[in-house]
Scaffold this motif. Structure first.
Motif, short mmCIF file in Angstrom:
data_model
loop_
_atom_site.label_atom_id
_atom_site.label_comp_id
_atom_site.label_asym_id
_atom_site.label_seq_id
_atom_site.Cartn_x
_atom_site.Cartn_y
_atom_site.Cartn_z
N PRO A 89 23.86 -0.44 87.23
CA PRO A 89 23.57 -0.86 86.02
C PRO A 89 24.65 -1.51 85.17
N VAL A 90 25.87 -0.91 85.73
CA VAL A 90 26.95 -1.42 84.77
C VAL A 90 27.76 -2.56 85.53
N ALA A 91 27.75 -2.75 86.80
CA ALA A 91 28.36 -3.72 87.30
C ALA A 91 28.27 -5.17 86.81
N ALA A 92 27.02 -5.88 86.50
CA ALA A 92 26.98 -7.18 85.94
C ALA A 92 27.90 -6.97 84.51
N ALA A 93 27.76 -6.07 83.82
CA ALA A 93 28.55 -6.24 82.59
C ALA A 93 30.00 -6.17 82.78
N LYS A 94 30.40 -5.30 83.95
CA LYS A 94 31.92 -5.24 84.25
C LYS A 94 32.40 -6.59 84.62
N ILE A 95 31.78 -7.04 85.54
CA ILE A 95 32.30 -8.55 86.16
C ILE A 95 32.23 -9.47 85.02
N ALA A 96 31.00 -9.59 84.43
CA ALA A 96 31.02 -10.84 83.28
C ALA A 96 32.29 -10.35 82.21
N SER A 97 32.50 -9.21 81.78
CA SER A 97 33.36 -8.84 80.86
C SER A 97 34.90 -9.05 81.30
N GLU A 98 35.28 -8.69 82.62
CA GLU A 98 36.49 -8.60 83.12
C GLU A 98 36.54 -10.12 83.36
N PHE A 99 35.70 -10.93 83.86
CA PHE A 99 35.92 -12.37 84.06
C PHE A 99 36.19 -12.92 82.43
N ALA A 100 35.44 -12.65 81.34
CA ALA A 100 35.66 -13.25 80.21
C ALA A 100 37.04 -13.01 79.49
N LYS A 101 37.65 -12.02 80.05
CA LYS A 101 38.90 -11.46 79.62
C LYS A 101 39.90 -12.56 79.92
N THR A 102 40.06 -13.13 81.04
CA THR A 102 40.68 -14.20 81.40
C THR A 102 40.34 -15.51 81.53
N HIS A 103 39.14 -15.75 81.11
CA HIS A 103 38.39 -16.98 81.00
C HIS A 103 37.72 -16.91 79.57
N LYS A 104 38.27 -17.30 78.48
CA LYS A 104 37.94 -17.15 77.05
C LYS A 104 36.72 -18.17 76.86
N ASN A 105 36.24 -19.17 77.84
CA ASN A 105 35.00 -19.80 77.62
C ASN A 105 33.78 -19.01 78.10
N LEU A 106 34.04 -18.35 78.94
CA LEU A 106 32.82 -17.21 79.25
C LEU A 106 32.62 -16.32 77.92
N GLU A 107 31.38 -16.16 77.54
CA GLU A 107 31.03 -15.40 76.44
C GLU A 107 29.90 -14.61 76.85
N LEU A 108 29.76 -13.43 76.72
CA LEU A 108 28.47 -12.34 76.84
C LEU A 108 27.78 -12.33 75.69
N LYS A 109 26.49 -12.75 75.88
CA LYS A 109 25.60 -12.81 74.71
C LYS A 109 24.62 -11.49 74.67
N ALA A 110 24.05 -11.15 75.56
CA ALA A 110 23.16 -9.92 75.56
C ALA A 110 22.83 -9.75 76.87
N GLY A 111 22.33 -8.65 77.28
CA GLY A 111 21.68 -8.04 78.34
C GLY A 111 20.82 -7.06 78.47
N ILE A 112 19.84 -6.80 79.67
CA ILE A 112 18.96 -5.81 79.74
C ILE A 112 19.53 -4.88 80.75
N VAL A 113 19.89 -3.67 80.17
CA VAL A 113 20.14 -2.89 81.19
C VAL A 113 19.23 -1.50 81.31
N GLU A 114 18.47 -1.47 82.35
CA GLU A 114 17.44 -0.41 82.60
C GLU A 114 16.31 -0.65 81.44
N GLY A 115 15.94 -1.89 81.26
CA GLY A 115 14.91 -2.18 80.21
C GLY A 115 15.29 -2.01 79.00
N VAL A 116 16.36 -1.83 78.42
CA VAL A 116 16.87 -1.77 76.96
C VAL A 116 17.79 -3.16 76.86
N LEU A 117 17.63 -3.98 75.56
CA LEU A 117 18.49 -4.76 75.16
C LEU A 117 19.75 -4.50 74.58
#
Length: 167
Positions: A89-117
């Motif tokens: 459940p943490v892997a998707a947020a981890k990859i997206a967040s790590e990528f966003a640190k080096t690529h400022k154009n990628l923005e995390l918006k929201a996510g469903i983790v085990e059924g919770v927004l």
């Protein structure tokens, strides 16, 4: 016309299935990323067993409603991609967040983790949590340390007794 509707129904069913099966689905805004950068993100996702997909927002909204994730619907505005994680459940947020640190154009918006927004700030917190494998390794290390110390102590006592017996 009927064929196009059938294709869209299949895509909605596919997205619904992925949302229901996934442990986490993180929505990112990829606006401004170059093709090479998106390709790199897809590669990193594949290496971690994740899936990076871009779908039309209208189809994703229908799928989210079908999957019972109505709160995700309001987050699906603008160019979005979804990173699906089926095991960790943490892997998707981890990859997206790590990528966003080096690529400022990628923005995390929201996510469903085990059924919770969760919004961007909570997803960033999830990204800082060690992976399951890391946590297991730390746990095993904490079990091993006292046992190793005890074994060294017993070995030192045996060596000392042997040295005293030879002297």
């Amino acid at each position: 016309m009927a064929k196009a509707i059938d294709i869209k129904k299949e895509v909605v069913a596919e997205i619904t299935d992925k949302l229901q099966r996934s442990a986490a689905a993180v929505v990112v805004d990829y606006r401004g990323l170059k093709v090479e950068e998106v390709t790199e993100l897809r590669k990193q996702c594949r290496e971690k067993g994740l899936e990076y997909k871009v779908y039309k927002n209208t189809l994703t909204r229908m799928a989210a409603e079908n999957a019972g994730m109505n709160e995700l619907v309001q987050e699906l505005v603008g160019p979005n991609a979804i990173v699906f994680s089926y095991d960790d459940p943490v892997a998707a947020a981890k990859i997206a967040s790590e990528f966003a640190k080096t690529h400022k154009n990628l923005e995390l918006k929201a996510g469903i983790v085990e059924g919770v927004l969760y919004k961007e700030d909570k997803l960033t917190e999830f990204a800082s949590i060690p992976s399951r494998e890391e946590l297991i390794a730390k746990l095993l290390g904490s079990f091993k340390a006292p046992l190793s110390n005890f074994a060294y102590l017993v070995k030192a006592i045996i060596d000392k007794k042997e040295a005293e017996g030879q002297a």
